[in-house]
Design a protein around this motif. Structure first.
Motif, mmCIF file in Angstrom:
data_model
loop_
_atom_site.group_PDB
_atom_site.id
_atom_site.type_symbol
_atom_site.label_atom_id
_atom_site.label_comp_id
_atom_site.label_asym_id
_atom_site.label_seq_id
_atom_site.Cartn_x
_atom_site.Cartn_y
_atom_site.Cartn_z
ATOM 1 N N SER A 1 -5.613 9.338 -9.410
ATOM 2 C CA SER A 1 -5.396 8.023 -8.806
ATOM 3 C C SER A 1 -6.070 6.913 -9.610
ATOM 4 O O SER A 1 -7.259 6.994 -9.930
ATOM 5 C CB SER A 1 -5.929 8.026 -7.372
ATOM 6 O OG SER A 1 -5.847 6.740 -6.813
ATOM 7 N N ARG B 1 0.843 -1.176 0.000
ATOM 8 C CA ARG B 1 0.000 0.000 0.000
ATOM 9 C C ARG B 1 0.890 1.242 0.000
ATOM 10 O O ARG B 1 2.017 1.213 0.514
ATOM 11 C CB ARG B 1 -0.921 0.021 1.228
ATOM 12 C CG ARG B 1 -1.684 -1.263 1.434
ATOM 13 C CD ARG B 1 -2.631 -1.582 0.280
ATOM 14 N NE ARG B 1 -3.718 -0.630 0.211
ATOM 15 C CZ ARG B 1 -4.814 -0.694 0.992
ATOM 16 N NH1 ARG B 1 -4.933 -1.655 1.894
ATOM 17 N NH2 ARG B 1 -5.769 0.181 0.863
ATOM 18 N N ASP C 1 -2.760 4.954 -2.740
ATOM 19 C CA ASP C 1 -3.903 4.374 -2.018
ATOM 20 C C ASP C 1 -4.443 5.384 -1.015
ATOM 21 O O ASP C 1 -5.645 5.444 -0.764
ATOM 22 C CB ASP C 1 -3.476 3.108 -1.273
ATOM 23 C CG ASP C 1 -3.055 1.995 -2.213
ATOM 24 O OD1 ASP C 1 -3.873 1.598 -3.058
ATOM 25 O OD2 ASP C 1 -1.899 1.541 -2.111
ATOM 26 N N CYS D 1 -8.353 6.804 -4.223
ATOM 27 C CA CYS D 1 -7.538 6.937 -3.012
ATOM 28 C C CYS D 1 -8.378 7.524 -1.885
ATOM 29 O O CYS D 1 -9.352 8.238 -2.123
ATOM 30 C CB CYS D 1 -6.323 7.834 -3.270
ATOM 31 S SG CYS D 1 -6.735 9.569 -3.512
ATOM 32 N N GLU E 1 -6.730 3.623 -8.861
ATOM 33 C CA GLU E 1 -7.689 2.754 -8.176
ATOM 34 C C GLU E 1 -8.584 3.507 -7.202
ATOM 35 O O GLU E 1 -9.369 2.894 -6.494
ATOM 36 C CB GLU E 1 -6.924 1.651 -7.412
ATOM 37 C CG GLU E 1 -6.015 0.808 -8.274
ATOM 38 C CD GLU E 1 -6.776 0.010 -9.317
ATOM 39 O OE1 GLU E 1 -7.949 -0.351 -9.044
ATOM 40 O OE2 GLU E 1 -6.210 -0.246 -10.395
ATOM 41 N N ARG F 1 -13.388 3.287 -0.931
ATOM 42 C CA ARG F 1 -12.313 4.171 -1.360
ATOM 43 C C ARG F 1 -12.597 4.713 -2.758
ATOM 44 O O ARG F 1 -12.438 5.905 -3.027
ATOM 45 C CB ARG F 1 -10.982 3.419 -1.321
ATOM 46 C CG ARG F 1 -9.769 4.328 -1.362
ATOM 47 C CD ARG F 1 -8.485 3.571 -1.094
ATOM 48 N NE ARG F 1 -8.087 2.784 -2.253
ATOM 49 C CZ ARG F 1 -7.846 1.491 -2.253
ATOM 50 N NH1 ARG F 1 -7.972 0.796 -1.137
ATOM 51 N NH2 ARG F 1 -7.464 0.856 -3.347
ATOM 52 N N PRO G 1 -11.915 -1.310 -0.780
ATOM 53 C CA PRO G 1 -11.720 -0.747 -2.123
ATOM 54 C C PRO G 1 -12.965 -0.074 -2.699
ATOM 55 O O PRO G 1 -12.856 0.931 -3.405
ATOM 56 C CB PRO G 1 -11.290 -1.951 -2.961
ATOM 57 C CG PRO G 1 -11.678 -3.161 -2.164
ATOM 58 C CD PRO G 1 -11.635 -2.759 -0.741
ATOM 59 N N LEU H 1 -5.903 3.404 5.337
ATOM 60 C CA LEU H 1 -5.321 2.170 4.799
ATOM 61 C C LEU H 1 -6.271 0.984 4.937
ATOM 62 O O LEU H 1 -6.228 0.038 4.139
ATOM 63 C CB LEU H 1 -4.009 1.865 5.530
ATOM 64 C CG LEU H 1 -2.822 2.768 5.210
ATOM 65 C CD1 LEU H 1 -1.709 2.562 6.238
ATOM 66 C CD2 LEU H 1 -2.302 2.515 3.801
#
Length: 477
Positions: A393, A275, A371, A397, A395, A441, A438, A434
Motif C-alpha cells: 500500500s 477512498r 485505504d 492502509c 499511503e 493508518r 492518515p 475509513l
C-alpha cells in the motif's frame, strides 16, 4: 519396502508442482514456472542439494510432458505422476476439496450435508490410490535418510504409507489449511478419521500455520488416536515476500493497471480522491465475499455520508468452478455487486468495482491504492492477502481482519477485528477504518508490514527443513 532407492536428498510432495506444461500449435511443449514459498524454498537450498519435487500431472500438457519423458523421471528436479484423470478427480474434487476442505473450514450445512454414502466410499478409495502413488514415487526417488516434506490436505495419508515403505526417511507434513476441532472432525466416518490421523502421524514432524491449528490437531489425536506418539508438532507462520512484492508492484504493467483502476474509481463530487476498500480473493466459500458485500451495503445505509466518497474494489477470482456449489457462490457474489450498484450508483459513481478475471498485476495495483483492506474469511489457514496489502500500500492502509483468519494471530493487534458472520459489526469496522487519520493508518500499516514479513517464504521452508533434519531419522508414530 521399496525395491530401489534414488538419489534425492530433499523431496517435496504436493498436488500442484512448480511447473506446468502446455502443448503449442506446432506440437512443442511450453513450460511455465510457478511461484510461491515452496519454489523459493527449494531454490534457497541451492542447486547442489539433490532436491526433487514430486507432483501430479494436472493438465493434458503435463501428461504429454510425462509421456515424452520431460517431467516423468525427475528431470529438472521435478517428477510428475500421471495418475489416471478419473482417480485424480475423485481424490482432488471428490475428497480433498469437497470433504476435507469442508471439514477443516467448517463449511457444511449440516441439515443436508455431508452424506457419507457408497459414492463417498468409492471416492475415498481413489484418495487412497492417489496418496499411495505419491508414497511409492517418494520411496523410489529418496536417497537413504533423505528429508521428505509432504504438503497439505490432499496428501494426508502419504506420511504413514511412506513410513511403511521407507522407515529410514525423515518425513514431514505441512498443513496450509486450518485443522478442525474434535467436535467437527468427528463428523468424518470413524474409520476415515482414523486413517487421516494415522497417516499424518506417520511423519516425524508436522507443521501448521498457527498454534491454534496445531492445538486442534493435537486435540483430535488425543481424542481419537491415543495421542501424538512420537510425532513432533511445530508452527511456521508463512509470511509475505516483501522484496518480490515491492519490486513487482513498481513494474510497468502494474502502473498501467493503477491508471485504469483510478479511472474506474473516479473522484468524489468535490474533486477529491475517493477512498478505496480493497479485497482480493478467490471465490472460495470460506473467503466470505458475500457477507463482505452485505457489510459494505450496510455501511452505505448506516453512513450515507460515504456515498460517492468511497468505492469498494472487489476482485473475486474464479475457484473450483467444476464444482456446482462454487459456481453458485460466484453467481451470488456477482448478483450482490450488481444489486448494490443498481441501488446506490449514480452517473459518476460505481459503488462496487468488481473484477472476476484473475490478474495479478491488477491485484498489486489495488494493493497500492488501498485505504482499507477487507479480509473477513469465515475460517482461513493464514490468508496472505492480509499480509501483502500493508507491504505494498502506497499511503498505508487500515486492515479490517476476521478473527477467524490464521493471520489474526500475528496481525490482530494492529488490525480492526471483526466477527465474520456479523454484517453490522463489519460495517461498523469499515466506518472506523475509513475514518482513521492518515498518521495512525500509516503507523499501523508499518507495524502490520513488519509482522507480515517476519518469516518470508524461503525462510519458512528452510525452517521446516532444518527442524525436520534436527530430529531423529526414522522416528515413528
Amino acid at each position: 519396502m521399496a525395491s530401489t532407492q534414488g538419489a534425492a536428498k530433499v523431496l517435496v510432495a504436493s498436488n500442484r508442482g512448480p511447473v506446468s506444461y502446455t502443448v503449442a500449435a506446432d506440437g512443442s511443449l511450453n513450460a511455465k514456472r510457478g511461484g510461491g514459498g515452496l519454489v523459493s524454498g527449494l531454490s534457497a537450498i541451492g542447486s547442489d542439494a539433490d532436491a526433487l519435487w514430486v507432483c501430479s500431472a494436472l493438465s493434458d500438457g503435463d501428461r504429454e510432458a510425462v509421456r515424452r519423458g520431460v517431467a516423468g523421471a525427475g528431470r529438472g528436479g521435478v517428477r510428475m505422476l500421471d495418475i489416471p484423470a478419473e482417480v485424480h478427480s475423485d481424490a482432488y474434487n471428490g475428497i480433498a476439496n469437497s470433504v476435507l476442505w469442508f471439514v477443516h473450514h467448517m463449511l457444511y450445512q449440516t441439515p443436508l450435508e455431508p452424506v457419507f454414502d457408497a459414492e463417498f466410499r468409492r471416492r475415498w478409495a481413489s484418495y487412497e490410490t492417489y496418496n499411495r502413488a505419491f508414497a511409492e514415487a517418494l520411496a523410489e526417488e529418496a536417497a537413504p535418510g533423505a528429508a521428505v516434506v509432504v504438503q497439505d490436505y490432499h496428501l494426508t495419508l502419504v506420511p504413514g504409507m511412506l513410513r511403511e515403505l521407507r522407515p529410514d526417511l525423515r518425513i514431514g507434513h505441512f498443513s496450509h489449511t486450518p485443522w478442525a476441532p474434535p467436535e467437527y472432525f468427528r463428523m468424518l466416518p470413524d474409520d476415515v478419521a482414523g486413517q487421516v490421523l494415522r497417516g499424518m502421524l506417520g511423519a516425524d514432524r508436522l507443521g501448521f500455520l498457527t498454534r491454534r491449528w496445531a492445538d486442534a490437531f493435537e486435540a483430535c489425536c488425543d481424542r481419537f488416536a491415543g495421542g501424538l506418539g512420537g510425532t513432533r508438532v511445530g508452527v511456521h507462520g508463512l509470511g509475505a515476500d516483501a522484496d518480490f512484492l515491492r519490486a513487482r508492484s513498481r513494474e510497468a504493467d502494474v502502473v498501467e493497471r493503477m491508471t485504469a483502476l483510478k479511472g474506474e474509481i473516479g473522484a468524489a463530487p468535490d474533486g477529491s480522491a475517493r477512498r478505496t476498500i480493497v479485497r482480493v480473493d478467490r471465490t472460495e466459500l470460506s473467503k466470505n465475499i458475500a457477507r463482505g458485500l452485505l457489510a459494505y451495503r450496510q455501511l452505505l445505509d448506516d453512513h450515507p455520508e460515504w456515498r460517492e466518497r468511497v468505492t469498494h474494489v472487489a476482485f473475486a477470482y474464479p475457484s473450483r468452478q467444476d464444482l456446482a456449489v462454487y459456481r453458485d457462490y460466484t453467481a451470488e457474489v456477482q448478483r450482490l455487486a450488481e444489486e448494490i450498484n443498481s441501488r446506490y450508483g449514480t452517473p459518476g459513481w460505481t459503488p462496487v468495482v468488481l473484477h472476476v478475471e484473475d490478474d495479478f498485476a491488477r491485484s498489486l495495483a489495488a494493493y497500492r491504492l488501498a485505504d482499507v483492506a477487507l479480509v473477513n474469511p469465515i475460517r482461513d489457514g493464514m490468508n496472505l492477502v492480509a499480509k501483502e496489502v500493508p507491504v505494498v500500500s502506497d499511503e498505508g492502509c487500515a486492515l479490517v481482519l476476521s478473527r477467524e483468519a490464521g493471520a489474526f494471530e500475528e496481525l490482530g493487534e494492529d488490525a480492526i477485528a471483526v466477527n465474520p458472520y456479523d454484517v453490522v459489526g463489519t460495517a461498523r469496522a469499515l466506518h472506523e477504518a475509513l475514518s482513521m487519520g492518515p498518521e495512525e493508518r500509516a503507523e499501523r500499516s508499518k507495524r502490520l508490514a513488519a509482522s507480515a514479513t517476519a518469516l518470508p517464504p524461503a525462510q519458512w521452508f528452510l525452517d521446516q527443513l532444518h527442524a525436520l533434519e534436527e530430529g531423529d531419522a526414522g522416528q515413528s508414530a
